[in-house]
Design an enzyme around this catalytic site. Structure first.
Site, mmCIF file in Angstrom:
data_model
loop_
_atom_site.group_PDB
_atom_site.id
_atom_site.type_symbol
_atom_site.label_atom_id
_atom_site.label_comp_id
_atom_site.label_asym_id
_atom_site.label_seq_id
_atom_site.Cartn_x
_atom_site.Cartn_y
_atom_site.Cartn_z
ATOM 1 N N CYS A 116 0.816 -1.225 0.000
ATOM 2 C CA CYS A 116 0.000 0.000 0.000
ATOM 3 C C CYS A 116 0.849 1.273 0.000
ATOM 4 C CB CYS A 116 -0.951 0.005 1.188
ATOM 5 S SG CYS A 116 -2.105 -1.369 1.165
ATOM 6 N N HIS A 253 -3.367 7.405 2.191
ATOM 7 C CA HIS A 253 -3.768 6.095 1.681
ATOM 8 C C HIS A 253 -5.161 5.784 2.229
ATOM 9 C CE1 HIS A 253 -4.003 1.952 0.742
ATOM 10 N NE2 HIS A 253 -3.771 1.533 1.969
ATOM 11 N N ASN A 283 -10.045 0.015 -0.130
ATOM 12 C CA ASN A 283 -8.581 0.065 -0.116
ATOM 13 C C ASN A 283 -8.052 -0.508 -1.439
ATOM 14 O OD1 ASN A 283 -5.848 -0.305 0.310
ATOM 15 N ND2 ASN A 283 -6.073 -1.103 2.376
HETATM 16 O O1 UT7 Z 1 -3.657 -0.788 3.640
HETATM 17 C C1 UT7 Z 1 -3.060 -0.853 4.897
HETATM 18 C C2 UT7 Z 1 -3.455 -2.043 5.621
HETATM 19 N N1 UT7 Z 1 -4.778 -2.136 6.092
HETATM 20 C C3 UT7 Z 1 -5.320 -1.346 7.018
HETATM 21 O O2 UT7 Z 1 -4.836 -0.287 7.298
HETATM 22 C C4 UT7 Z 1 -6.486 -1.884 7.758
HETATM 23 C C5 UT7 Z 1 -6.297 -1.659 9.238
HETATM 24 N N2 UT7 Z 1 -7.330 -2.234 10.063
HETATM 25 C C6 UT7 Z 1 -8.632 -1.890 10.024
HETATM 26 O O3 UT7 Z 1 -9.069 -1.134 9.197
HETATM 27 C C7 UT7 Z 1 -9.524 -2.450 11.101
HETATM 28 O O4 UT7 Z 1 -8.738 -3.066 12.097
HETATM 29 C C8 UT7 Z 1 -10.554 -3.474 10.577
HETATM 30 C C9 UT7 Z 1 -11.606 -2.753 9.780
HETATM 31 C C10 UT7 Z 1 -9.870 -4.517 9.733
HETATM 32 C C11 UT7 Z 1 -11.256 -4.165 11.753
HETATM 33 O O5 UT7 Z 1 -11.844 -3.226 12.614
HETATM 34 P P1 UT7 Z 1 -11.596 -3.340 14.186
HETATM 35 O O6 UT7 Z 1 -12.411 -2.280 14.792
HETATM 36 O O7 UT7 Z 1 -10.115 -3.281 14.421
HETATM 37 O O8 UT7 Z 1 -12.201 -4.744 14.536
HETATM 38 P P2 UT7 Z 1 -11.484 -6.056 15.120
HETATM 39 O O9 UT7 Z 1 -10.555 -6.644 14.131
HETATM 40 O O10 UT7 Z 1 -10.946 -5.744 16.490
HETATM 41 O O11 UT7 Z 1 -12.733 -7.015 15.252
HETATM 42 C C12 UT7 Z 1 -13.836 -6.688 16.106
HETATM 43 C C13 UT7 Z 1 -14.939 -7.723 15.877
HETATM 44 C C14 UT7 Z 1 -14.452 -9.161 15.925
HETATM 45 O O12 UT7 Z 1 -15.441 -9.949 16.554
HETATM 46 P P3 UT7 Z 1 -15.313 -10.395 18.100
HETATM 47 O O13 UT7 Z 1 -13.993 -11.139 18.165
HETATM 48 O O14 UT7 Z 1 -15.302 -9.115 18.860
HETATM 49 O O15 UT7 Z 1 -16.512 -11.232 18.279
HETATM 50 C C15 UT7 Z 1 -14.360 -9.555 14.477
HETATM 51 O O16 UT7 Z 1 -14.526 -10.934 14.274
HETATM 52 O O17 UT7 Z 1 -15.507 -7.533 14.563
HETATM 53 C C16 UT7 Z 1 -15.530 -8.782 13.892
HETATM 54 N N3 UT7 Z 1 -15.411 -8.555 12.459
HETATM 55 C C17 UT7 Z 1 -16.476 -8.382 11.672
HETATM 56 N N4 UT7 Z 1 -17.795 -8.368 11.908
HETATM 57 C C18 UT7 Z 1 -18.621 -8.150 10.872
HETATM 58 C C19 UT7 Z 1 -14.280 -8.462 11.721
HETATM 59 N N5 UT7 Z 1 -14.602 -8.244 10.437
HETATM 60 C C20 UT7 Z 1 -15.949 -8.175 10.374
HETATM 61 C C21 UT7 Z 1 -16.858 -7.963 9.325
HETATM 62 N N6 UT7 Z 1 -18.185 -7.959 9.625
HETATM 63 N N7 UT7 Z 1 -16.470 -7.753 8.048
#
Ligand code: UT7
Length: 326
Positions: A116, A253, A283
């Site tokens: 990225c 980005h 993204n």
């Molecule tokens: O290009 C550079 C690289 N990429 C990035 O910069 C992305 C960086 N990360 C992010 O944007 C965020 O961390 C995410 C959008 C990927 C995730 O958001 P988050 O607020 O950090 O959520 P999390 O990973 O801590 O997950 C929270 C909950 C989890 O469930 P439990 O364990 O609390 O029951 C996940 O399983 O959200 C769940 N979850 C989802 N739920 C519904 C993760 N993905 C999804 C989804 N739909 N698509």
């Protein structure tokens, strides 16, 4: 005042494949919802390349638009750099394929792989070639078909990425060595290979012999992005001799609306000066910054003479920033 050569962005272009994939569509096949995706990322839809569209095809469209905006023809191009993590083939470089498809003359063509952060890295590389007099008309392209790297059963990643391409034409111009000069004024690049496990693709020619799928520990990448990008941005601004508060437009980005806002807040840049396309582009990895730049030039927000700040972070981990006066 010292006369210096600057690399000036003389044109920008972008291309998005026509197939729009909404959050609701993804929710039909993976356990997610429009509400979760919008709240946690700001993404509403993304584009998906047609099965017969390769990364080079997206790159060519963006390049042609950038050349048109620069008032240049394909015959003027002496260097093509493609930032991509989704090349058409293991080799040749996608840049060489773009050169062939454009019908550009023999010159320099190679890819930059910094995921990225690829566009930020590629701009810095191109700047060095132009400042040394090696290139007089460079195409710097970010182009990706990220949907090809998705594990469509992994809701933590498959909702986040999209396909697209953005391009700029860079040309030399004499400046006075002042921050009022047009062109690339400063940059900073970083990599921390020890953090590979946070974001990587689990395949490759010399390991599995397969392309592999994208794997990410999203919340850890998120934390790293918000905390560490600011340091690189401040270093780029210092190298350019400007303060982040002087920047007219912040073009980060486009990974996640919450990251964009978090970084802008840490830098003291108000939301009205942040270009955001993440809701409709998602993204697009190395393509996201030049695509956002092209959109905001086309709609009249970004104008010649304005001070722009690009920043990105991605797999490697890699991250960095570039300060440019348009
Ligand atoms: O290009 C550079 C690289 N990429 C990035 O910069 C992305 C960086 N990360 C992010 O944007 C965020 O961390 C995410 C959008 C990927 C995730 O958001 P988050 O607020 O950090 O959520 P999390 O990973 O801590 O997950 C929270 C909950 C989890 O469930 P439990 O364990 O609390 O029951 C996940 O399983 O959200 C769940 N979850 C989802 N739920 C519904 C993760 N993905 C999804 C989804 N739909 N698509």
């Amino acid at each position: 005042m010292t006369a210096v050569v600057r690399s000036v962005v003389t044109g920008a272009g972008g291309y998005l494949p026509p197939d729009v994939v909404t959050n609701a569509e993804l929710a039909l096949t993976v356990d997610t919802s429009d509400a979760w995706i919008v709240e946690r990322t700001g993404i509403q839809s993304r584009r998906r390349a047609a099965p017969d569209q390769a990364t080079s095809d997206l790159a060519v469209q963006a390049a042609l638009m950038a050349l048109d905006r620069a008032g240049r023809g394909v015959g003027d191009v002496d260097m093509i750099i493609v930032a991509t993590t989704t090349p058409d083939l293991t080799f040749p470089a996608t840049a060489a394929i773009v050169q062939r498809k454009l019908g550009a003359p023999i010159g320099i063509a190679f890819d930059v792989q910094a995921v990225c952060s690829g566009f930020v890295y590629a701009m810095s590389v191109a700047d060095s070639f132009i400042v040394r007099g090696v290139s007089k008309c460079a195409l710097v392209i970010g182009a990706e078909t990220m949907t090809r790297l998705m594990d469509w059963s992994d809701r933590g990643t498959c909702v986040l990425f999209g396909d697209g391409a953005g391009a700029v034409v860079l040309e030399p111009s004499e400046g006075e060595g002042l921050t009022s000069d047009r062109g690339v004024l400063g940059f900073s690049l970083r990599a921390d290979g020890a953090k590979q496990d946070l974001l990587y693709v689990d395949g490759g020619p010399s390991t599995t012999g397969t392309v592999g799928k994208l794997r990410m520990q999203g919340n850890q990448v998120f934390r790293h992005a918000v905390v560490n990008i600011s340091e690189a941005v401040l270093a780029a601004a210092r190298n350019a001799g400007v303060a982040p508060s002087e920047v007219d437009w912040f073009i980060p980005h486009q990974a996640n609306q919450r990251i964009l806002e978090g970084v802008a807040k840490r830098l003291g840049i108000d939301g009205g000066r942040v270009i955001s396309t993440v809701s409709e582009h998602a993204n697009t990895s190395a393509a996201s910054i030049p695509l956002a730049l092209s959109v905001a030039i086309e709609d009249g927000r970004i104008r010649p003479g304005q001070l722009l700040l690009f920043e990105a972070m991605g797999g490697g981990l890699t991250w960095g920033a570039v300060v440019v006066r348009l």
